[in-house]
Design an enzyme around this catalytic site. Structure first.
Site, mmCIF file in Angstrom:
data_model
loop_
_atom_site.group_PDB
_atom_site.id
_atom_site.type_symbol
_atom_site.label_atom_id
_atom_site.label_comp_id
_atom_site.label_asym_id
_atom_site.label_seq_id
_atom_site.Cartn_x
_atom_site.Cartn_y
_atom_site.Cartn_z
ATOM 1 N N TYR A 210 -6.942 -2.939 -0.833
ATOM 2 C CA TYR A 210 -6.411 -3.128 -2.195
ATOM 3 C C TYR A 210 -7.328 -3.953 -3.091
ATOM 4 O O TYR A 210 -7.114 -4.033 -4.295
ATOM 5 C CB TYR A 210 -5.040 -3.817 -2.143
ATOM 6 C CG TYR A 210 -3.979 -2.987 -1.471
ATOM 7 C CD1 TYR A 210 -3.461 -1.855 -2.097
ATOM 8 C CD2 TYR A 210 -3.493 -3.325 -0.213
ATOM 9 C CE1 TYR A 210 -2.488 -1.079 -1.478
ATOM 10 C CE2 TYR A 210 -2.518 -2.554 0.408
ATOM 11 C CZ TYR A 210 -2.019 -1.431 -0.231
ATOM 12 O OH TYR A 210 -1.065 -0.666 0.381
ATOM 13 N N HIS B 165 -4.312 -2.909 -9.528
ATOM 14 C CA HIS B 165 -3.165 -3.812 -9.347
ATOM 15 C C HIS B 165 -3.619 -5.240 -9.018
ATOM 16 O O HIS B 165 -2.815 -6.166 -9.075
ATOM 17 C CB HIS B 165 -2.278 -3.266 -8.223
ATOM 18 C CG HIS B 165 -0.810 -3.367 -8.477
ATOM 19 N ND1 HIS B 165 -0.256 -3.643 -9.710
ATOM 20 C CD2 HIS B 165 0.262 -3.207 -7.631
ATOM 21 C CE1 HIS B 165 1.076 -3.655 -9.609
ATOM 22 N NE2 HIS B 165 1.409 -3.398 -8.363
ATOM 23 N N ASN C 273 5.300 -7.084 -4.743
ATOM 24 C CA ASN C 273 6.741 -7.191 -5.012
ATOM 25 C C ASN C 273 7.400 -8.379 -4.321
ATOM 26 O O ASN C 273 8.595 -8.590 -4.451
ATOM 27 C CB ASN C 273 7.462 -5.880 -4.664
ATOM 28 C CG ASN C 273 7.326 -5.519 -3.202
ATOM 29 O OD1 ASN C 273 6.592 -6.160 -2.458
ATOM 30 N ND2 ASN C 273 8.023 -4.483 -2.782
ATOM 31 N N ASN D 27 6.187 -5.455 -11.055
ATOM 32 C CA ASN D 27 6.956 -5.898 -9.886
ATOM 33 C C ASN D 27 6.732 -7.353 -9.500
ATOM 34 O O ASN D 27 7.667 -8.039 -9.093
ATOM 35 C CB ASN D 27 6.657 -5.008 -8.677
ATOM 36 C CG ASN D 27 7.278 -3.633 -8.809
ATOM 37 O OD1 ASN D 27 8.261 -3.452 -9.516
ATOM 38 N ND2 ASN D 27 6.685 -2.655 -8.148
ATOM 39 N N ASP E 131 -1.941 -7.374 -13.882
ATOM 40 C CA ASP E 131 -2.347 -6.113 -14.501
ATOM 41 C C ASP E 131 -1.233 -5.598 -15.404
ATOM 42 O O ASP E 131 -0.061 -5.683 -15.057
ATOM 43 C CB ASP E 131 -2.673 -5.082 -13.415
ATOM 44 C CG ASP E 131 -1.491 -4.845 -12.470
ATOM 45 O OD1 ASP E 131 -1.091 -5.797 -11.781
ATOM 46 O OD2 ASP E 131 -0.957 -3.716 -12.450
#
Length: 194
Positions: A17, A22, A70, A115, A95
């Protein structure tokens, strides 16, 4: 002077990631730490990477949660509660789909569909009045493509625009802390990378 005591950069953990859109909030805190020669260290007590910097004469803690996006509130609440940092003295970078790449904006409070922000708000009894740094990543144009967009890597041109906005946001964060929010907002909100 703005009394910011904690700066948080949101993202998802793990190398898969690291370079996805994100993680723009995490990139911001990484760059901030780097510009102050501050190593970020994993601290399991706070569910994230932490550091400390001084801007002007303000002592500021840094946090990049290692929880998934989240669950960001778990890390933020752990650190804020431990150091007794009021919500009003936090800056959270993340973001933002509603801004194009090359744009970043400060915002106090308000709702968010992001989130990580939603989880932070839920951990602080639905209080929303904290300062946010919204880093534009653009919208894919269709809500069904949002997940792939935020979890995808930006093409080189878009990444260059995002990096330019991050760079300007770093300068404006110093203005925010040394001077005030209005001056920092005026400068950052006038900026658009080309």
């Amino acid at each position: 002077m703005t009394d910011i005591q904690l700066i948080v950069g949101l993202g998802n953990p793990g190398p898969e990631y690291q370079h996805t859109r994100h993680n723009a909030g995490a990139w911001f805190v990484e760059q901030l730490a780097k510009s102050y020669n501050c190593p970020l260290k994993l601290d399991n007590k706070f569910y994230g990477y932490t550091g400390r910097i001084t801007i002007g004469d303000q002592d500021i803690k840094l946090l990049i949660p290692t929880t998934f996006m989240n669950k960001s509130g778990q890390a933020v609440a752990a650190m804020a509660n431990f150091y007794r940092v009021p919500l009003a003295n936090m800056l959270v970078a993340f973001d933002e789909l509603d801004l194009p790449p090359g744009v970043a904006k400060f915002k106090v409070g308000g709702s968010s569909s992001q989130n990580g922000i939603r989880d932070i708000v839920s951990k602080f009894a639905n209080q929303k009045d904290f300062l946010r740094l919204r880093i534009g990543i653009g919208h894919p144009g269709d809500k069904n493509r949002v997940t792939g967009h935020v979890l995808g890597k930006a093409p080189a041109l878009e990444q260059t625009l995002i990096d330019a906005a991050l760079d300007e946001a770093l300068r404006c964060t110093e203005i925010l802390i040394k001077d005030d929010l209005k001056k920092a907002m005026n400068r950052l909100h006038a900026f658009k990378a080309e």
